[in-house]
Write an enzyme that holds these catalytic residues in place. Sequence first.
Site, PDB file in Angstrom:
ATOM      1  N   GLU A  77       0.849  -1.143  -0.009  1.00 15.49           N
ATOM      2  CA  GLU A  77      -0.146  -0.103   0.165  1.00 15.49           C
ATOM      3  C   GLU A  77       0.937   1.133  -0.115  1.00 15.49           C
ATOM      4  OE1 GLU A  77      -3.368   1.943   2.800  1.00 15.49           O
ATOM      5  OE2 GLU A  77      -2.576   0.265   3.413  1.00 15.49           O
ATOM      6  N   GLU A 131       2.218   3.637  12.717  1.00 18.66           N
ATOM      7  CA  GLU A 131       1.065   4.110  12.216  1.00 18.66           C
ATOM      8  C   GLU A 131      -0.228   4.171  13.359  1.00 18.66           C
ATOM      9  OE1 GLU A 131      -2.210   2.297   8.722  1.00 18.66           O
ATOM     10  OE2 GLU A 131      -0.395   0.955   9.621  1.00 18.66           O
TER      11      GLU A 131
END
Length: 863
Positions: free
Chosen positions: A465, A740
């Site tokens: 991603e 994250e």
Amino acid sequence: MNPTHLRCEYVDRPLGIDLPCPRFSWQLQSDRPGARQSAYQIVAETDGQTLWDSGKVQSDQSHLVEYAGPPLRSGQRVEWRVRVWDQDGQPTDWSEPAWFEMGLLQPEDWRADWIGSFLVGSARASIPAPYLRKTFRLEKAPVRARLYVTALGLYEAWLNGQRVGDAVLTPGWTDYRVRVRYQTYDVTGLLQRGENALGAILGDGWYCGHVEWRDRQCYGDRPKLLAQLVITDSDGGETVIVSDATWKHNFGPLTETDLLNGEHYDARREFPGWDLPGFDDSAWFPVEPFSHPEGLRLVAQNGPLVRAHEHLTPVEMRAIHEWTSSRYIFDLGQNMTGVVRIRLRGAAGATVRIRYAEMLNPDGSLYTANLRTARATDYYTCKGQGEETWTPRFTFHGFRYVELTGPIEPPTTDAVTGLVWHSENPVTGTFTCSDPLLNQLQHNILWGWKGNTVDIPTDCPQRDERMGWTGDAQVFSRTANFLTQSAAFWAKWLQDLEDAQSDDGSIPPTAPSTNAIRTGDGGPAWADAAVIVPWNAYLAYGDRRILAERYGMMKRFVDSLTAGALDDIRAHPAVTPWGGFGDWLALDGSGKLEGGTPKDLIGTAFYAHSARLLAQIAEVLGKTEDAAAYAALSERVRAAFQRRFVTPEGLLSGNTQTSYVLALAFDLLPEDAIPNALDWLARDILRRDTHLSTGFVGTSYLPFVLSRYGRTDLAYALLFQKTWPSWLYAVTQGATTIWERWDGWTHDRGFQDPGMNSFNHYAYGAIGDWLYRAVAGIDTDPHEPGYRHILLKPHPGPGLTHVRAALESPYGLIVSEWRIENQQFLWDVTIPPNARATLTLPVSGETRELVAGRYHFSEPYTL
């Protein structure tokens, strides 16, 4: 005083640009207090002949002065120099000369054809990397030669056995249905009289390899090359060598190249000398020519290239011997993005597997669950000729740990070197303080940004991603602009963003777009990058062109919000069931990835904010009617926000920290509601034992809201919080980049959901913006951006006794350094020549107007 640090379009001597009116910048070197420029003169020449002489211009402008001479032509080199007059009207000496060179400006300048192999991969399988070559003879010695080259895919160019340039992953990622960049190289020194050989290796790259979790071939079916070598001899004659049907190709040691899955290199299949004249290519295949794709624009490389920067050596190696094989795990000590260089010994045919991970499992094995479908594995097959060295070309990984497995001689610790790859955005800002954990946090912020600038602002560099997520970019862009010289980087990506914009004006969640997220609308806070990122670039660099070039995109976007709103409410559930990503990864008790803040509240807050910013942008560009219209729209949306989300007591729908943060940050509340809203926010933070609960949307604004409204103490308490969720929790766990998730790993639960658990994700690193602008106190003035007028106003607080921030601004070095000693606030500041500052002392609130120079201030201070 002397003009130094000459730049054209932010670059020292750019080669191969295509901007019709390049801009010149310089800095002034002077130790004289108050040094400033009162006038300038620029002289530009080509081949010793004056092309443009600005004459003496009465102006203090030393940044982004537009070329105003006759039209520039393809391949033209322009040498320029500048002199200035100081504040007393005295001229300086002329600067040392600088230069820029134009690329190929017109489509008809290109004579080359696209070429490639006859082999085609499939949705899941690639082809080996094609090696292409062409020989030619020069009867006269060359005095100038330029190689203009690009690929649909990736390329590495070679000339007479030498690699051309040192950039990697060229030509980079754009929407190949719309535009592709070419690079220009000075190859004069690589050519020779007589026989020459030009070659290239092609990789799948973003064009036809994996770019996310779906199948390959997002843009095309196979890699292709476009190359044009223009050679001038001593008599002025010109020879042009182009990619065409006369080239040959073959398949060699690179049997697989994929950005996400990795590379496989079989050294037994090497053909030494393939890039030299005299090599026997009689058994090679003819290339296949291709027509130029309809609608595809060839544009010059106007932004930074990706290169190898830092080289990291392992801090530790651990051998794990098993009955079938041995594994060797190397710890580089730093989570990074790039590739490795390996040195090893093995018999011919011995294959070593190279795997990568950001973290280790409790048993010491690589943690790769978070890579999802990305294989992120390289293979090297030995040729069996002593020590062998190899570096991948057409892939990259996000990692701290490297594992070698295979029948090779036991390696030493220095057998692996990490080559850090990122766009060439020079570091401009530093921050240090008296707290070691905050210093490590600053380190992590910078390395998180480096690791996610592989040609575009990616969300993460390791899993399947690695896309240009708009939400992450807008949250972090102001932090990025302090850390590095990012103007050209953003200018390139904002073009990608406009290329991805839908016909109805909506902005997708990623750019370049791969259509992986099946919505044309990125939703609140994500799509708003179309306005926020250009505005932040303008604040940092004073670059009106970024605003002017993207004004149409911004206007279409805000108009699309108006068209899609219901009663001035954006993301109204009656109109937009999805509503966007919400306050992504918030820990507000909702149990949802999107958090519990109402999506229409987020949407309407950002609608008002983007409309207000667009009004300011229109004012900057002299579009007064638009400025008035969008200012009125912002006020109308603000009123709608209050009607729908604010109670008479100043409470907000959703009762989340982000609800209150956005309302306060974007000035959406009635004046009399602000105290209650601030009180609710502070009480909720304290109710959570001094923890935040915000996600991607609210976190960057939270400390600014607290310090703006007199709760700097609480902002500091959050900053120094060491249990999660907090900025320092990951630091206490040994992180070297930004995570994250707040709880990517915890002692009681281990790793978070591997489906969304990157350990190099810069979004939460946006706290850096508060460290630089609030704690250190270096800020910009929107009316004189680019640090032409510097606003100096630090916010000292409990836990820090020393802070130093330094920024290499367009005008030179800005320094704000403060200490607390013996109940005194001691502050040293530096203002560069041709800039000025307004300084506010933090205790007394006294202001001073400063010109260029170094200053010291002190005042009593008690916590």
